[in-house]
Design a protein around this motif. Structure first.
Motif, short mmCIF file in Angstrom:
data_model
loop_
_atom_site.label_atom_id
_atom_site.label_comp_id
_atom_site.label_asym_id
_atom_site.label_seq_id
_atom_site.Cartn_x
_atom_site.Cartn_y
_atom_site.Cartn_z
N GLY A 165 10.02 2.90 -2.07
CA GLY A 165 9.93 4.35 -1.93
C GLY A 165 9.65 4.74 -0.49
O GLY A 165 9.95 4.00 0.45
N ALA A 166 9.03 5.91 -0.32
CA ALA A 166 8.67 6.38 1.02
C ALA A 166 7.57 5.49 1.60
O ALA A 166 6.92 4.75 0.87
N ASP A 167 7.35 5.62 2.93
CA ASP A 167 6.35 4.78 3.58
C ASP A 167 4.95 5.04 3.06
O ASP A 167 4.14 4.13 2.93
N SER A 168 4.67 6.32 2.75
CA SER A 168 3.31 6.67 2.38
C SER A 168 2.92 6.10 1.01
O SER A 168 1.74 6.03 0.68
N ASN B 212 1.92 -1.43 1.17
CA ASN B 212 0.92 -1.61 2.23
C ASN B 212 -0.10 -0.47 2.23
O ASN B 212 -1.22 -0.64 2.69
N CYS B 213 0.34 0.70 1.76
CA CYS B 213 -0.53 1.86 1.84
C CYS B 213 -1.43 2.03 0.63
O CYS B 213 -2.33 2.87 0.64
N ALA B 214 -1.17 1.26 -0.42
CA ALA B 214 -1.95 1.45 -1.65
C ALA B 214 -3.42 1.17 -1.37
O ALA B 214 -3.77 0.07 -0.95
N GLY C 256 -0.27 8.79 13.54
CA GLY C 256 0.86 7.87 13.55
C GLY C 256 0.83 6.85 12.43
O GLY C 256 1.76 6.08 12.25
N ASP C 257 -0.22 6.84 11.63
CA ASP C 257 -0.29 5.91 10.50
C ASP C 257 0.28 6.60 9.25
O ASP C 257 -0.15 7.69 8.89
#
Lengths: 104, 832
Positions: free
Chosen positions: B596-599, B603-605, B627-628
């Motif tokens: 899906g999207a980067d957010s 890695n973001c979970a 920038g994150d």
């Protein structure tokens, strides 16, 4: 998202029958209340248990980490995308030994 | 609602019985088994009660029957058990029974004493016979040596050289236990200074000791000596060693005659003896036919008199008064039984009166063979308070289910289910076979629990995709290792990418865990996160269920205040904190994923644990770094919402703590004011004031107690929510341990056999033995020990985590007077 309608419908339908329809069509008897309770709780717990497992795999955050020999074994035994001719003589015997070991 | 959800309504009744019909009425009630009598003379000791004589007579009868039974068992006569259940006989029949037993006992005793005397006689004669036979050999030797003259034999050496003609030697013959021979011999030698001559011969056949009935080995001896002094000494020693001495004539002709006489007498005796045995056998066989029924009758009579002893004597009306608890639903049956009882004795009818009482009635759950074991699990913790919600009907499923979360393995589940199923299938023959093997009785009593636990373990095992630590690829795995040859040859370990459509089908395995995880190197990571989450989710649902059940208690006992001041803050507290945790888990499952999207990428979970801890600690807002793509928050407005939830949760604590005592206090005050306002009429001013003051002090005292009680309750609940939630993590821990143990067993044991021996036939032989080891270890450790451990943890989760939310457990069990249970107890006592 990675959900498939068919298994969700089938499993949910099955447990809905057990947990919702069966308690209603139950014959009369002194233990009717207990049997209804048993059926409903069975259906709820079993369905939820399946659902949680499904949800956990629906959007995997990590992939399985596998030995290269295991990957070969999977391709040979499960996917059928590998035939023994793909490898030359020596590798084949080597891999076959490790493959069987991994499969075991 | 059925009676299993709540205990039955009970009524305290008073029973007026005519003294003629009391016995028959109680007998009928015993057959019915639905009445619990109360002891109305608790301070009267057992010897001063009315029917103590009858009880004593029953004891005497029981003793006689026991004696009979022992004799029957000694002779190995099978006791006929027709399974019939004779009614308690009328009191007048008791005399007949007594007479019968008396006669039987006397007969048996007489036969036994006769038989013993005969046996003793028989033994003596047999010994004599042996003596005559064996000594004949000695005498023959002696005479032979005397005749041949020139030969030197032992007997001759004893004779003095210078004697004229043979000196008359005296002798004693007898029989002695074989093991005493060496000591006997030594003693003779020492006491007589070697001047006696002992010959002995073993009797080959064992002889029966008439006193003990044991088989003993004996030896015949004959002692030659000279002179009267030695004779006395020898005789003393013989007596000391319990040897039996027999007269043995010296002349060969006399001996022969005696032998003949002994033989005829032996023949006569053996016919008499066999006739006596026949008679004894006949008596016992006829007794064996009836002994079961007699025993039952005596037990019943005895229990009836025990019950009658609990009654009060009504002197004026010549009757008995009893008090008893009866389930309201069975009042009619009890009336009918009483009518049958009075009809039998033909006296005035018994009268049953319902009494009103403030006493707490006993708790009675009407169970059947299926629900009985589950009710026993609950009762082991504490018998339910009268008419409160009974957890047993819910436990029927939640117990095997929570067990199965820890025991999830198809293979082990099948073994357990087969065992349980076999016990259920062979229920009747197995239950007829009464044993005092405690372990077996526990297993058999819990056969339905075992069956359900096995079946649920099979289901959870299918979901875990775990069968003896191997996976089934039924629906086709969703993961494919489509690497090219060079990648495979150069990398030893490869991680499949869930975002890659070549490697992951983008939809999960439809039923249970994907089989690829069972062979993955990082399966523990995957399983841990999965099993931890489901443990928490099921734990919180289980606790919420328990809290919700408490509503039915509050409503039933008509305590609306408990709903507003306890239930509502409790459930809000639990949902705001831990219910929200469950929501977070679901959100993370649905929201984050590869592709899906980067957010929302893997890695973001964020870690749910960290998020939850930050929430409860009220940590300040964390802005997303420049920038994150990853935000520490999972959805918009999460920070504010979490603050709100924590605040609501915290408000619930004082609500639980203070609301109820405050309302009680206000109500009391209002009541006090009312009573003061009304108290003025017709009461002397001062007296009224004193009473009010006393009431006030009492109330203050009460308030303190209520405050403390409520404080304990609140602290217990608030801290309990945290510790109990953590406690449910045992589901994860045990499940993981079970899976690991099962895998280790496969890797370390069975795999050795499967890989042994190469292509030859040796591998098969090795596997044969290795499999036996693996199978027995699987049963002993994985099914039995792990099963027991998972069972105990499940029990704890039910007793502590679940039942603490609603269950009082302050009742006492209903123990009706029932012949069925009395006979069962008596019979197990006999078999022991």
């Amino acid at each position: 998202m990675g959900a498939d309608a068919v298994p969700i419908a089938v499993v949910t339908g099955f447990w809905a029958v057990v947990g919702i329809i069966l308690p209603f069509i139950l014959g009369k008897g002194p233990n009717k209340g207990v049997i209804q309770t048993v059926l409903v709780i069975t259906a709820v717990t079993s369905w939820l248990f399946w659902l949680l497992c499904y949800l956990h795999q629906m959007n995997p955050l990590i992939g399985p980490q596998l030995h290269n020999t295991t990957i070969l074994a999977i391709r040979y035994l499960w996917d059928g995308t590998l035939s023994l001719d793909d490898f030359n003589e020596t590798t084949t015997t080597n891999t076959m030994e490790t493959t069987t070991a991994a499969a075991i | 609602m059925g009676s299993l959800f709540r205990s039955e309504e009970m009524a305290l009744c008073q029973l007026f019985l005519q003294s003629e019909s009391a016995y028959t009425c109680v007998s009928e009630l015993g057959e019915l088994g639905l009445v619990q009598f109360r002891d109305l003379n608790p301070d009267v000791n057992a010897f001063q009660r009315k029917f103590v004589n009858e009880v004593r007579r029953c004891d005497e009868m029981e003793r006689k029957l026991r004696y009979l039974e022992r004799e029957i068992r000694k002779d190995g006569i099978p006791v006929l058990d027709t399974g019939e259940n004779p009614e308690a006989p009328m009191p007048r029949e008791m005399i007949d029974l007594e007479a019968t037993f008396e006669k039987l006992e006397n007969e048996l005793k007489e036969v036994n004493s006769n038989a013993e005397a005969l046996k003793r006689n028989y033994l003596e004669l047999t010994e004599l016979k042996h003596i005559l036979k064996k000594t004949q050999v000695f005498f023959d030797e002696r005479e032979g040596s005397l005749e041949s003259g020139g030969q030197t034999s032992l007997t001759q050496n004893l004779l003095p050289e210078d004697s004229k003609g043979p000196i008359q030697l005296g002798f004693v013959a007898g029989v002695i236990l074989r093991e005493r021979i060496p000591a006997f011999e030594r003693m003779l030698w020492r006491a007589c200074r070697g001047n006696v001559f002992l010959r002995q011969a073993e009797i080959n056949d064992p002889l029966e000791d008439p006193a003990t009935g044991e088989q003993v080995y004996k030896s015949v001896f004959i002692i030659f000596f000279q002179g009267d002094q030695l004779k006395m000494r020898v005789k003393k020693i013989c007596e000391g060693f319990r040897a039996t001495m027999y007269p043995c004539p010296e002349a060969p002709a006399d001996r022969r005659e005696m032998a003949m006489g002994v033989k005829t007498r032996l023949d006569d005796l053996s016919t008499v003896l066999s006739q006596t045995q026949d008679h004894r056998h006949r008596v016992l066989v006829s007794a064996a036919r009836n002994i079961r029924a007699w025993m039952m009758k005596v037990w019943k009579i005895k229990s009836i008199y025990h019950t009658l002893n609990m009654f009060n004597l009504d002197v004026i009306q010549n009757g008995l008064i009893a008090e008893c608890w009866i389930p309201v639903a069975n009042l009619e049956d009890v009336q009918l039984a009483l009518r049958r009882g009075t009809e039998k004795s033909g006296s005035l009818p018994a009268i049953l009166n319902r009494l009103s009482t403030h006493e707490a009635p006993p708790t009675f759950h009407r169970t059947n063979k299926f629900t009985k074991a589950f009710q026993a699990l609950i009762d082991a913790y504490g018998v339910a308070t009268y008419r409160e919600i009974n957890p047993a009907p819910y436990t029927i499923i939640t117990f095997p289910f929570l067990f199965a979360i820890m025991f999830g393995d198809v293979g082990h589940g099948i073994i357990m289910a087969l065992f349980g199923g076999w016990m259920v299938w062979r229920e009747k023959p197995l239950s007829a076979k009464k044993t005092d093997n405690e372990i077996w009785n526990i297993f058999f009593g819990g056969r339905y629990i075992i069956l359900l636990m096995g079946m649920f373990s099979m289901y959870t095992g299918l979901i875990y995709n775990d069968i003896f630590s191997k996976a089934l690829n039924i629906f086709g795995t969703s993961w494919h290792g489509n690497y090219n040859e060079s990648t495979l040859l150069t990398n030893k370990e490869l991680t499949l990418d869930p975002g890659n459509k070549e490697q992951y089908d983008q939809y999960p395995y439809p039923f249970g865990l994907d089989p690829v995880w069972q062979i993955a190197l990082n399966k523990i990571n995957f399983y841990n996160s999965y099993k931890m989450k489901i443990s928490i989710i099921f734990g919180i649902i289980h606790m919420l269920f328990g809290v919700i059940l408490s509503v039915w208690n509050h409503r039933f006992f008509n305590k609306p205040m408990n709903i507003y001041c306890e239930f509502i803050p409790q459930i809000i507290f639990l949902t705001c904190l831990f219910g929200y945790l469950v929501l977070l888990v679901f959100h993370k499952w649905v929201w984050y994923g590869a592709g899906g999207a980067d957010s929302v990428s893997p890695n973001c979970a964020p870690s749910i644990l960290i998020t939850f801890i930050n929430m409860v600690l009220m940590k300040g807002y964390q802005p997303t770094p420049e920038g994150d793509p990853c935000s520490p928050y999972m959805y918009a407005g999460q920070f504010g919402f979490q603050r709100f939830l924590v605040c609501v949760g915290l408000i619930c604590v004082p609500w639980m703590l203070i609301a109820k005592p405050f309302i009680l206090h206000r109500n009391n005050k209002r009541k006090l004011m009312m009573s003061q306002a009304n108290g003025g009429e017709g009461v002397i001013e001062e007296g009224g004031g004193e009473a009010a003051a006393a009431a006030a002090t009492e109330e203050v005292h009460d308030m303190g107690e209520i405050m403390i009680h409520q404080g304990i309750h609140t602290i217990e609940y608030v801290l309990g929510s945290v510790s109990h939630t953590a406690s449910y993590l045992r589901l994860w821990a045990l499940s993981l341990a079970h899976a690991q143990l099962s895998e280790v067993l496969w890797q370390m044991v069975l795999r050795v056999g499967l890989t042994a021996g190469g292509t030859g036939g040796v591998g098969g032989v090795v596997t044969y033995f290795i499999f036996a080891a693996w199978a027995s270890l699987t049963i002993a450790i994985l099914v039995l020990m792990e099963g027991l451990s998972a069972f105990l943890h499940t029990l704890r989760l039910h007793w502590v985590e679940f039942q603490s939310k609603f269950y009082g457990g302050g009742g006492y069990a209903f123990v009706p007077f029932a012949f069925e249970t009395i006979l069962e107890h008596a019979e197990t006592a006999v078999t022991e």
